[in-house]
Design a protein around this motif. Structure first.
Motif, PDB file in Angstrom:
ATOM      1  N   VAL A   6       0.856  -1.190   0.000  1.00  0.00           N
ATOM      2  CA  VAL A   6       0.000   0.000   0.000  1.00  0.00           C
ATOM      3  C   VAL A   6       0.891   1.240   0.000  1.00  0.00           C
ATOM      4  O   VAL A   6       1.759   1.395   0.869  1.00  0.00           O
ATOM      5  CB  VAL A   6      -0.927   0.011   1.231  1.00  0.00           C
ATOM      6  CG1 VAL A   6      -1.821   1.248   1.202  1.00  0.00           C
ATOM      7  CG2 VAL A   6      -1.763  -1.266   1.289  1.00  0.00           C
ATOM      8  N   ALA A   7       0.668   2.117  -0.976  1.00  0.00           N
ATOM      9  CA  ALA A   7       1.384   3.393  -1.025  1.00  0.00           C
ATOM     10  C   ALA A   7       0.483   4.492  -0.477  1.00  0.00           C
ATOM     11  O   ALA A   7      -0.735   4.449  -0.642  1.00  0.00           O
ATOM     12  CB  ALA A   7       1.798   3.713  -2.456  1.00  0.00           C
ATOM     13  N   GLU A  18      -0.296   9.013   9.942  1.00  0.00           N
ATOM     14  CA  GLU A  18      -1.310   8.152  10.546  1.00  0.00           C
ATOM     15  C   GLU A  18      -1.682   7.005   9.613  1.00  0.00           C
ATOM     16  O   GLU A  18      -1.853   5.853  10.049  1.00  0.00           O
ATOM     17  CB  GLU A  18      -2.562   8.973  10.871  1.00  0.00           C
ATOM     18  CG  GLU A  18      -2.360   9.975  12.008  1.00  0.00           C
ATOM     19  CD  GLU A  18      -3.602  10.833  12.205  1.00  0.00           C
ATOM     20  OE1 GLU A  18      -4.615  10.583  11.508  1.00  0.00           O
ATOM     21  OE2 GLU A  18      -3.555  11.750  13.051  1.00  0.00           O
ATOM     22  N   LEU A  19      -1.818   7.288   8.330  1.00  0.00           N
ATOM     23  CA  LEU A  19      -2.148   6.248   7.358  1.00  0.00           C
ATOM     24  C   LEU A  19      -1.032   5.204   7.267  1.00  0.00           C
ATOM     25  O   LEU A  19      -1.288   4.001   7.201  1.00  0.00           O
ATOM     26  CB  LEU A  19      -2.405   6.864   5.983  1.00  0.00           C
ATOM     27  CG  LEU A  19      -3.676   7.712   5.851  1.00  0.00           C
ATOM     28  CD1 LEU A  19      -3.652   8.496   4.548  1.00  0.00           C
ATOM     29  CD2 LEU A  19      -4.915   6.820   5.913  1.00  0.00           C
ATOM     30  N   VAL A  20       0.209   5.682   7.274  1.00  0.00           N
ATOM     31  CA  VAL A  20       1.352   4.749   7.225  1.00  0.00           C
ATOM     32  C   VAL A  20       1.333   3.818   8.429  1.00  0.00           C
ATOM     33  O   VAL A  20       1.503   2.591   8.284  1.00  0.00           O
ATOM     34  CB  VAL A  20       2.670   5.545   7.166  1.00  0.00           C
ATOM     35  CG1 VAL A  20       3.862   4.622   7.451  1.00  0.00           C
ATOM     36  CG2 VAL A  20       2.830   6.205   5.804  1.00  0.00           C
ATOM     37  N   HIS A  21       1.132   4.374   9.613  1.00  0.00           N
ATOM     38  CA  HIS A  21       1.113   3.537  10.820  1.00  0.00           C
ATOM     39  C   HIS A  21      -0.053   2.558  10.791  1.00  0.00           C
ATOM     40  O   HIS A  21       0.082   1.411  11.239  1.00  0.00           O
ATOM     41  CB  HIS A  21       1.040   4.424  12.067  1.00  0.00           C
ATOM     42  CG  HIS A  21       2.344   5.084  12.412  1.00  0.00           C
ATOM     43  ND1 HIS A  21       3.478   4.376  12.772  1.00  0.00           N
ATOM     44  CD2 HIS A  21       2.707   6.392  12.424  1.00  0.00           C
ATOM     45  CE1 HIS A  21       4.464   5.211  13.008  1.00  0.00           C
ATOM     46  NE2 HIS A  21       4.030   6.447  12.805  1.00  0.00           N
ATOM     47  N   LEU A  31       3.815  -1.282   3.750  1.00  0.00           N
ATOM     48  CA  LEU A  31       3.994   0.011   3.117  1.00  0.00           C
ATOM     49  C   LEU A  31       4.867  -0.149   1.878  1.00  0.00           C
ATOM     50  O   LEU A  31       5.994  -0.649   1.950  1.00  0.00           O
ATOM     51  CB  LEU A  31       4.638   0.999   4.086  1.00  0.00           C
ATOM     52  CG  LEU A  31       4.834   2.412   3.526  1.00  0.00           C
ATOM     53  CD1 LEU A  31       3.488   3.080   3.273  1.00  0.00           C
ATOM     54  CD2 LEU A  31       5.681   3.247   4.490  1.00  0.00           C
ATOM     55  N   ALA A  32       4.334   0.264   0.722  1.00  0.00           N
ATOM     56  CA  ALA A  32       5.100   0.256  -0.535  1.00  0.00           C
ATOM     57  C   ALA A  32       5.692   1.641  -0.734  1.00  0.00           C
ATOM     58  O   ALA A  32       4.962   2.618  -0.945  1.00  0.00           O
ATOM     59  CB  ALA A  32       4.195  -0.122  -1.697  1.00  0.00           C
ATOM     60  N   LEU A  33       6.987   1.745  -0.643  1.00  0.00           N
ATOM     61  CA  LEU A  33       7.644   3.051  -0.789  1.00  0.00           C
ATOM     62  C   LEU A  33       7.599   3.533  -2.229  1.00  0.00           C
ATOM     63  O   LEU A  33       7.616   4.749  -2.475  1.00  0.00           O
ATOM     64  CB  LEU A  33       9.085   2.946  -0.300  1.00  0.00           C
ATOM     65  CG  LEU A  33       9.245   2.575   1.185  1.00  0.00           C
ATOM     66  CD1 LEU A  33      10.728   2.472   1.544  1.00  0.00           C
ATOM     67  CD2 LEU A  33       8.539   3.579   2.081  1.00  0.00           C
ATOM     68  N   ASP A  34       7.552   2.611  -3.185  1.00  0.00           N
ATOM     69  CA  ASP A  34       7.456   2.968  -4.599  1.00  0.00           C
ATOM     70  C   ASP A  34       6.011   2.774  -5.053  1.00  0.00           C
ATOM     71  O   ASP A  34       5.549   1.646  -5.191  1.00  0.00           O
ATOM     72  CB  ASP A  34       8.392   2.080  -5.417  1.00  0.00           C
ATOM     73  CG  ASP A  34       8.362   2.426  -6.904  1.00  0.00           C
ATOM     74  OD1 ASP A  34       7.608   3.343  -7.285  1.00  0.00           O
ATOM     75  OD2 ASP A  34       9.085   1.766  -7.672  1.00  0.00           O
TER      76      ASP A  34
END
Length: 339
Positions: A6-7, A18-21, A31-34
């Motif tokens: 998920v990016a 908040e979304l990343v956590h 978490l997809a960094l790309d």
């Protein structure tokens, strides 16, 4: 269940954090960094207008950080073809299910749903197609068996106590269903889960069958289809769209000739299973001479099947169960090899 990348593309650093956590807190999300490698993109209003940078088959979920922004985000989501909208943080508890459902719908739209369809068709009536399909589904974890033989509707005889046939309801709503709704329509069954027909109910159309198969691919790892005698458009659609089709015949002349006719009607070869094999009857060699290849499996005539069937159950042991479990292993091995 495979993990989804998920990016996050949200301009406010606090909301983005908040979304990343929230993503990282879910065991089957990461978490997809790309963003180009993401299965799902969580995007704010500004990012929704630039989603040409992201892969066309990625799922897009619009994010509104307050109620006043919902209408603006919804319009941007419609323009870019987003699959869902999240109101943050109110929808925090539903984030995982929203993300996974959006990814599923994207896979259906891109033709990338990963489930496998196995169609089981009978060379004629009475060869044990329904029992073989149910036992095959039971031998495969997380699978479902689906009745596309409404004339016989034999799978309904194995429903769990209190469970009802649901095929008619699924077919009636098939254009509006998503994988979560399809899962909810699966009833308890001796095979595990099932979508069963009522006896003599109308068969789905070819288009309805195709839509249901697409949903099944996105919902379960393996769906086993009881196609009966393949006597209607829905059953033939299942045979043509399946990853693997198996023709069940018994050791008699009419059945073996029926297997040859079904393979010819389908326009492509597929394996034959010889069911209720016994001494002093036609053999696997006889099947090979007629259809051009030996049976992929030989299931012995097993009284345990009849005894269990009379009680609405599948046999818990016996030679037939072992033979079908070996057949299931062969199908799964072919799936893992990409064949």
């Amino acid at each position: 269940m495979r993990s989804l990348g998920v990016a996050v593309a949200y301009p406010d650093p606090g909301v983005a954090d908040e979304l990343v956590h929230a993503v990282e807190a879910e065991a089957d999300l990461y978490l997809a960094l790309d963003p180009a490698r993401a299965a799902v993109v969580l995007a704010g209003e500004e990012a929704l207008s630039t989603l040409g940078e992201h892969p066309a088959d990625a799922a897009v979920v619009g994010v509104a950080a307050d109620r006043d922004a919902i209408a603006v985000v919804a319009r941007a989501a419609l323009r870019c073809g987003a699959h869902e909208i999240v109101l943050w943080p109110q929808d925090r508890a539903m984030l995982r299910s929203i993300v996974r459902d959006a990814a599923t719908r994207a896979r259906i739209g891109a033709g990338r749903a990963e489930g496998r369809i196995v169609a089981v068709a009978g060379a004629r009536g009475g060869v044990g197609t329904t029992t073989v399909a149910a036992m095959l589904a039971r031998a495969v974890a997380e699978s479902v068996v689906v009745d596309l033989d409404p004339v016989g509707a034999g799978l309904s005889g194995f429903l769990s106590d209190g469970a009802e046939p649901t095929l008619a309801a699924v077919v009636a709503a098939v254009d509006d269903l998503d994988p979560a709704a399809l899962s909810a329509a699966m009833a308890g069954h001796a095979a595990g889960r099932a979508i069963c027909a009522e006896p003599r109910e109308a068969a789905p159309t070819k288009q309805q069958a195709a839509r249901m198969l697409a949903l099944l691919r996105a919902t379960v790892p393996v769906a086993v289809i009881d196609a009966g005698r393949a006597a209607d458009d829905a059953a033939m659609a299942a045979i043509s769209l399946a990853d693997q089709t198996i023709c069940v015949c018994t050791p008699d002349v009419a059945s073996i000739r029926g297997a040859r006719a079904l393979i010819a009607a389908a326009g492509r070869g597929f394996p034959v299973v010889l069911n209720r094999s016994a001494r002093m009857r036609l053999s696997a060699k006889d099947v090979a001479r007629v259809v051009g290849a030996p049976p992929v499996a030989v299931i012995p005539d097993d009284p345990a099947i009849r005894r269990a069937g009379e009680a609405g159950r599948l046999p818990s042991r016996g030679a037939a169960r072992r033979a079908i479990e070996r057949l299931a292993g062969l199908i799964l091995a072919e799936a893992s090899d990409g064949s």
